[in-house]
Design a protein around this motif. Structure first.
Motif: not given
Ligand SMILES: CC(C)(COP(=O)(O)OP(=O)(O)OC[C@H]1O[C@@H](n2cnc3c(N)ncnc32)[C@H](O)[C@@H]1OP(=O)(O)O)[C@@H](O)C(=O)NCCC(=O)NCCSC(=O)c1cc(O)c2ccccc2c1O
Length: 147
Positions: A44, A48, A66, A68-70, A95-98, A121-122, A129-130
């Motif tokens: 991170d 960042n 951003g 983190v989703v994975e 990709g588009r958003s990731s 990162h998404v 938050q979308r």
């Molecule tokens: C993030 C979400 C809102 C996404 O929602 P959803 O999955 O419904 O979105 P889409 O289906 O439209 O997909 C969009 C896009 O993402 C790709 N994707 C989705 N999931 C995955 C996955 N598991 N692995 C890989 N890719 C994935 C998908 O392919 C699409 O890609 P495109 O490029 O084609 O657009 C929702 O999932 C959500 O809210 N999740 C929870 C997130 C969360 O709570 N994470 C943990 C805490 S956040 C964090 O740790 C953090 C870290 C940082 O470094 C930060 C830095 C700066 C600011 C904030 C930070 C931060 O919060």
């Protein structure tokens, strides 16, 4: 797991940008090396800080942030305080958003990684938050980090 699937450490030359991160006394665990969970905070920090420095991310006022989703990490050799690690950064896919950021952690001056992994990162709108398309400034930096 069979040895055919065992990951091998990457070399420095396959990474596009580097940041130094000093270890802290508190990073060492009971076994005298940096605990595995700390590595994710280095991921991170490295990515960042680079995005902020290059004008691609405004964590306080920016409309896009951003999430983190994975995350994933492989560990090859221990790191311990008071070492300074050098984090290599590259983008494997966008990709588009990731964006998939890959990070390797090198002991100072080492040619091969002590650990390496990735996170995805998404980018989402701060208010809804979308997911949203990558902003232009971010897209430029992401392109410059592509492997
Ligand atoms: C993030 C979400 C809102 C996404 O929602 P959803 O999955 O419904 O979105 P889409 O289906 O439209 O997909 C969009 C896009 O993402 C790709 N994707 C989705 N999931 C995955 C996955 N598991 N692995 C890989 N890719 C994935 C998908 O392919 C699409 O890609 P495109 O490029 O084609 O657009 C929702 O999932 C959500 O809210 N999740 C929870 C997130 C969360 O709570 N994470 C943990 C805490 S956040 C964090 O740790 C953090 C870290 C940082 O470094 C930060 C830095 C700066 C600011 C904030 C930070 C931060 O919060």
């Amino acid at each position: 797991m069979s040895s055919a699937h065992k990951p091998t450490p990457h070399s420095r030359s396959s990474y596009r940008a580097f940041r130094s991160i000093p270890t802290r006394w508190m990073d060492n665990d009971m076994y005298g090396h940096v605990n595995n969970v700390v590595y994710y905070s280095w991921f991170d920090t490295a990515v960042n800080a680079l995005l902020i420095e290059r004008g691609a991310l405004d964590i306080h006022q920016g409309q896009t942030i951003g999430f983190v989703v994975e995350t994933q990490c492989n560990y090859f050799a221990p790191i311990a305080f008071p070492e300074t690690v050098e984090a290599g950064i590259r983008v494997a896919q966008a990709g588009r958003s990731s964006v998939r950021y890959e990070i390797a952690l090198f002991a100072q001056g080492a040619e091969t990684a002590a650990a390496q992994g990735h996170f995805v990162h998404v980018y989402v709108d701060r208010a809804t938050q979308r997911p949203v398309p990558l902003p232009e400034a971010l897209q430029r930096v992401v392109d410059s980090l592509k492997a």
